[in-house]
Design an enzyme around this catalytic site. Structure first.
Site: not given
Length: 244
Positions: A39, A64-65, A91, A166, A170, A199
């Protein structure tokens, strides 16, 4: 001795840190050409350092998607640095922590959907003309679209009220993966939903189970081994199939 594979033309969104940055590092180490987005590219210190180490093979562009104007500008600029794409890694994404039932704000749901589902879908749609078609007669496989998803988006795996905005976004992204797989199949393009594991990133936290390097190594193995027959499927970083 078989010839070395030709360098791939790759695009990684949200590449200024975490998994995105690990993807960029490993793709460059393989000899691929990479367009990495952030971004705020001016603040992406690690990416800019890599661009200096890999002149001509890494280009850092703003994106910025979740923002329509930013996506339009990026799609217009991409052909100036890449003549097509063999690998698109969606991603970029957001996670709003601390949500509780009865107190989930609409703004966070909207932001999650724009960043994690709507934005990546619309970006892929806009970039579709630049994705490489399969050319079996030339021994060339079609492009791969890798959507970084999460097991939290698996409806069959729900076991509590966890990170709702979230998880909802998703799950929506997973549907986008399945739909894109259908529409791009005739061009031999493979579309995958990938769970990176828990992660150790800013999103996953320091107590997570694996490093970004380990996750990306596994994810690239899944990507490398995927065929068109796998398109529209949901895998984890170890190559295990996940339920929708």
């Amino acid at each position: 001795m078989s010839p070395a594979p030709a360098p791939r033309r790759c695009l990684v969104t949200g590449a200024n840190r975490g998994l995105g940055l690990a993807f960029v590092r490993q793709l460059l180490a393989r000899g691929d050409h990479v367009v990495a987005t952030a971004r705020h590219p001016g603040k992406a210190t690690a990416l800019n350092t890599l661009a200096g180490e890999y002149p001509g093979r890494l280009h850092v562009l703003p994106l910025d998607v979740a923002d329509p104007k930013s996506r339009t500008a990026f799609v217009r600029e991409l052909p100036l640095v890449a003549d097509g794409l063999d690998l698109l890694i969606n991603n970029a994404g957001v996670l709003h922590s601390g949500e509780r039932f009865g107190q989930v704000p609409m703004a966070q749901l909207d932001d999650s959907l724009r960043s994690n589902a709507t934005g990546p879908f619309l970006l892929t749609q806009a970039l579709a003309p630049q994705l490489a078609d399969a050319r079996p007669e030339q021994g060339r496989r079609g492009a791969i679209v890798a959507n970084l998803s999460s097991v939290l988006g698996s409806i069959a795996s729900v076991d509590g009220f966890h990170t709702p905005s979230y998880a909802i976004s998703k799950a929506a992204q997973n549907m986008a993966t399945a739909l894109l797989a259908q529409v791009l199949a005739e061009r031999g393009i493979t579309v995958l939903a990938l769970h990176p594991g828990w992660v150790q990133t800013e999103m996953g936290g320091s107590g997570a189970q694996i490093t970004p390097q380990q996750s990306v190594q596994g994810l690239l193995r899944v990507i490398d081994n995927a065929t068109v027959a796998d398109s529209g499927r949901f895998w984890d970083w170890q190559g295990q199939s996940l339920p929708w």
